[in-house]
Design a protein around this motif. Structure first.
Motif, PDB file in Angstrom:
ATOM      1  N   LEU A 100       0.839  -1.195   0.000  1.00 54.56           N
ATOM      2  CA  LEU A 100       0.000   0.000   0.000  1.00 54.56           C
ATOM      3  C   LEU A 100       0.876   1.247   0.000  1.00 54.56           C
ATOM      4  N   ASN A 101       1.928   1.241   0.815  1.00 58.12           N
ATOM      5  CA  ASN A 101       2.857   2.375   0.835  1.00 58.12           C
ATOM      6  C   ASN A 101       3.528   2.567  -0.524  1.00 58.12           C
ATOM      7  N   GLN A 102       3.691   1.453  -1.253  1.00 61.43           N
ATOM      8  CA  GLN A 102       4.304   1.514  -2.572  1.00 61.43           C
ATOM      9  C   GLN A 102       3.283   1.810  -3.671  1.00 61.43           C
ATOM     10  N   LYS A 103       2.004   1.881  -3.269  1.00 65.08           N
ATOM     11  CA  LYS A 103       0.890   2.119  -4.195  1.00 65.08           C
ATOM     12  C   LYS A 103       0.826   1.049  -5.297  1.00 65.08           C
ATOM     13  N   ASP A 104       1.168  -0.167  -4.881  1.00 69.17           N
ATOM     14  CA  ASP A 104       1.109  -1.293  -5.816  1.00 69.17           C
ATOM     15  C   ASP A 104      -0.276  -1.944  -5.674  1.00 69.17           C
ATOM     16  N   TYR A 105      -1.253  -1.352  -6.311  1.00 66.65           N
ATOM     17  CA  TYR A 105      -2.645  -1.760  -6.113  1.00 66.65           C
ATOM     18  C   TYR A 105      -2.947  -3.129  -6.738  1.00 66.65           C
ATOM     19  N   LEU A 106      -2.250  -3.466  -7.796  1.00 70.05           N
ATOM     20  CA  LEU A 106      -2.432  -4.788  -8.385  1.00 70.05           C
ATOM     21  C   LEU A 106      -1.991  -5.871  -7.407  1.00 70.05           C
ATOM     22  N   ARG A 107      -0.874  -5.627  -6.735  1.00 71.74           N
ATOM     23  CA  ARG A 107      -0.385  -6.609  -5.755  1.00 71.74           C
ATOM     24  C   ARG A 107      -1.339  -6.719  -4.569  1.00 71.74           C
ATOM     25  N   ILE A 108      -1.939  -5.602  -4.175  1.00 69.65           N
ATOM     26  CA  ILE A 108      -2.934  -5.644  -3.097  1.00 69.65           C
ATOM     27  C   ILE A 108      -4.074  -6.574  -3.473  1.00 69.65           C
ATOM     28  N   ARG A 109      -4.551  -6.466  -4.691  1.00 70.34           N
ATOM     29  CA  ARG A 109      -5.654  -7.321  -5.143  1.00 70.34           C
ATOM     30  C   ARG A 109      -5.227  -8.794  -5.155  1.00 70.34           C
ATOM     31  N   GLU A 110      -4.000  -9.036  -5.555  1.00 72.10           N
ATOM     32  CA  GLU A 110      -3.497 -10.417  -5.591  1.00 72.10           C
ATOM     33  C   GLU A 110      -3.420 -11.015  -4.190  1.00 72.10           C
ATOM     34  N   PRO A 156      -9.639 -17.326   0.963  1.00 72.43           N
ATOM     35  CA  PRO A 156     -10.029 -18.673   1.416  1.00 72.43           C
ATOM     36  C   PRO A 156      -9.696 -18.950   2.876  1.00 72.43           C
ATOM     37  N   SER A 157      -8.698 -18.270   3.435  1.00 68.39           N
ATOM     38  CA  SER A 157      -8.354 -18.481   4.841  1.00 68.39           C
ATOM     39  C   SER A 157      -9.473 -17.984   5.751  1.00 68.39           C
ATOM     40  N   PHE A 158     -10.069 -16.847   5.403  1.00 65.11           N
ATOM     41  CA  PHE A 158     -11.202 -16.347   6.180  1.00 65.11           C
ATOM     42  C   PHE A 158     -12.436 -17.209   5.946  1.00 65.11           C
ATOM     43  N   GLU A 159     -12.586 -17.702   4.730  1.00 66.92           N
ATOM     44  CA  GLU A 159     -13.703 -18.606   4.444  1.00 66.92           C
ATOM     45  C   GLU A 159     -13.572 -19.896   5.246  1.00 66.92           C
ATOM     46  N   MET A 160     -12.344 -20.366   5.431  1.00 62.85           N
ATOM     47  CA  MET A 160     -12.092 -21.588   6.189  1.00 62.85           C
ATOM     48  C   MET A 160     -12.621 -21.476   7.616  1.00 62.85           C
ATOM     49  N   LEU A 161     -12.507 -20.284   8.208  1.00 56.28           N
ATOM     50  CA  LEU A 161     -13.018 -20.055   9.565  1.00 56.28           C
ATOM     51  C   LEU A 161     -14.413 -19.433   9.547  1.00 56.28           C
ATOM     52  N   GLU A 162     -15.024 -19.397   8.357  1.00 55.63           N
ATOM     53  CA  GLU A 162     -16.388 -18.906   8.183  1.00 55.63           C
ATOM     54  C   GLU A 162     -16.555 -17.491   8.730  1.00 55.63           C
ATOM     55  N   ASN A 163     -15.527 -16.651   8.508  1.00 52.21           N
ATOM     56  CA  ASN A 163     -15.588 -15.251   8.917  1.00 52.21           C
ATOM     57  C   ASN A 163     -16.023 -14.420   7.714  1.00 52.21           C
ATOM     58  N   GLU A 164     -17.268 -13.981   7.741  1.00 49.75           N
ATOM     59  CA  GLU A 164     -17.837 -13.276   6.596  1.00 49.75           C
ATOM     60  C   GLU A 164     -17.258 -11.873   6.430  1.00 49.75           C
ATOM     61  N   THR A 165     -16.919 -11.232   7.547  1.00 47.07           N
ATOM     62  CA  THR A 165     -16.367  -9.884   7.454  1.00 47.07           C
ATOM     63  C   THR A 165     -15.040  -9.891   6.700  1.00 47.07           C
ATOM     64  N   GLY A 166     -14.126 -10.782   7.117  1.00 42.62           N
ATOM     65  CA  GLY A 166     -12.833 -10.883   6.445  1.00 42.62           C
ATOM     66  C   GLY A 166     -12.972 -11.297   4.998  1.00 42.62           C
ATOM     67  N   ARG A 167     -13.850 -12.260   4.744  1.00 50.11           N
ATOM     68  CA  ARG A 167     -14.059 -12.714   3.374  1.00 50.11           C
ATOM     69  C   ARG A 167     -14.578 -11.572   2.502  1.00 50.11           C
ATOM     70  N   GLY A 168     -15.536 -10.803   3.044  1.00 55.69           N
ATOM     71  CA  GLY A 168     -16.119  -9.711   2.283  1.00 55.69           C
ATOM     72  C   GLY A 168     -15.123  -8.604   1.976  1.00 55.69           C
ATOM     73  N   ILE A 169     -14.269  -8.276   2.956  1.00 50.40           N
ATOM     74  CA  ILE A 169     -13.255  -7.242   2.733  1.00 50.40           C
ATOM     75  C   ILE A 169     -12.262  -7.696   1.667  1.00 50.40           C
ATOM     76  N   CYS A 170     -11.839  -8.935   1.751  1.00 47.31           N
ATOM     77  CA  CYS A 170     -10.918  -9.471   0.739  1.00 47.31           C
ATOM     78  C   CYS A 170     -11.539  -9.410  -0.653  1.00 47.31           C
ATOM     79  N   HIS A 171     -12.826  -9.724  -0.721  1.00 49.40           N
ATOM     80  CA  HIS A 171     -13.520  -9.676  -2.015  1.00 49.40           C
ATOM     81  C   HIS A 171     -13.530  -8.252  -2.574  1.00 49.40           C
ATOM     82  N   LEU A 172     -13.786  -7.272  -1.708  1.00 45.53           N
ATOM     83  CA  LEU A 172     -13.789  -5.879  -2.154  1.00 45.53           C
ATOM     84  C   LEU A 172     -12.400  -5.439  -2.611  1.00 45.53           C
ATOM     85  N   LEU A 173     -11.386  -5.794  -1.821  1.00 46.98           N
ATOM     86  CA  LEU A 173     -10.021  -5.427  -2.187  1.00 46.98           C
ATOM     87  C   LEU A 173      -9.617  -6.034  -3.523  1.00 46.98           C
ATOM     88  N   ASN A 174     -10.107  -7.220  -3.788  1.00 47.42           N
ATOM     89  CA  ASN A 174      -9.725  -7.931  -5.005  1.00 47.42           C
ATOM     90  C   ASN A 174     -10.475  -7.435  -6.237  1.00 47.42           C
TER      91      ASN A 174
END
Length: 252
Positions: free
Chosen positions: A180-190, A197-215
């Motif tokens: 983020l400090n490097q403004k490498d937004y493509l890498r952030i999405r990656e 999937p790690s948040f999905e594994m623990l069935e955490n919808e908040t983390g999963r949803g944020i990851c989806h938005l970032l991606n």
């Protein structure tokens, strides 16, 4: 999935499906000696109806060749369709040398018939204690039901997965801040795509949803605040895991 395994042993409810009257009588005697509450059902369909009406059993012991639906099919249905974390023991007169992995994914153990009081009690106690140990009180941050279903209730697998989640997400959150400090937004999405999937594994919808938005959906100007939210959610998850599993290596 619902957690049904927090009751104390003296309040344990066990459902039994057994067509042989002598075996039913033996199991009733075993339950009486252990102060278990025993619910006897005629078949798997009656089990499903009872669970729909009550939803508070700790264990099902069902014969392998139960009719009209087999024990393994009922175990599958309870976990995949009803979404219950209730362990299932299959009773059988003949234990095959090799068992299909799909069967074992839904049944925690096999109990040999005719029932022998000593070995039956030891096996059932082990299943109940293990289920209670790996199924802490429900909380808002994570669930172990997917991992339990995936591993067939393997305690070591579940605990190792929790530690891996903690270490992996901790590292990747640091990486997110750096790119983020490097403004490498493509890498952030990656990175977000990789850890979702790690948040999905623990069935955490908040983390999963944020990851989806970032991606996929977030604007570049929104990424900083979303990463902060994801970091806060990770802190909440690990704090809860540390309380529930103080013996594990969980840190931020």
């Amino acid at each position: 999935m619902k957690n049904l395994l927090a009751s104390q042993r003296e309040h344990t409810t066990i459902i039994l499906v057994e067509s042989n009257p002598l075996e039913r009588e033996k199991f009733s005697h075993i339950s009486l000696s252990e102060a278990w509450r025993l619910v006897v059902c005629e078949d798997g369909l009656e089990v499903i109806q009872w669970l729909t009406d009550n939803s508070n059993a700790d264990l099902l012991v069902i014969e392998e060749n139960s009719s009209p639906i087999s024990g393994y099919q009922i175990a599958d249905y309870i976990k995949s369709e009803l979404g219950l974390a209730m362990p299932v023991i299959i009773s059988t007169g003949e234990i095959p040398i090799k068992q299909e992995s799909r069967m074992l994914a839904y049944a925690e153990a096999i109990l040999k018939k005719p029932f022998a009081e000593g070995s039956a009690i030891l096996q059932i106690r082990k299943i109940l204690e293990n289920s209670i140990e790996i199924s802490p009180e429900q909380n808002d941050y994570y669930s172990l039901e997917y991992l339990s279903e995936l591993s067939g209730g393997d305690k070591q697998f579940i605990q190792e997965s929790i530690e891996l989640f903690s270490a992996t997400i901790n590292t990747e959150l640091r990486n997110l801040k750096e790119v983020l400090n490097q403004k490498d937004y493509l890498r952030i999405r990656e990175i977000a795509h990789g850890i979702k999937p790690s948040f999905e594994m623990l069935e955490n919808e908040t983390g999963r949803g944020i990851c989806h938005l970032l991606n996929s959906g977030a604007k570049e100007t929104e990424m900083s605040s979303l990463i902060d939210e994801l970091n806060l959610e990770f802190i909440n998850i690990t704090n809860q895991l540390s309380k529930d599993f103080p013996e594990l290596n969980i840190g931020q």
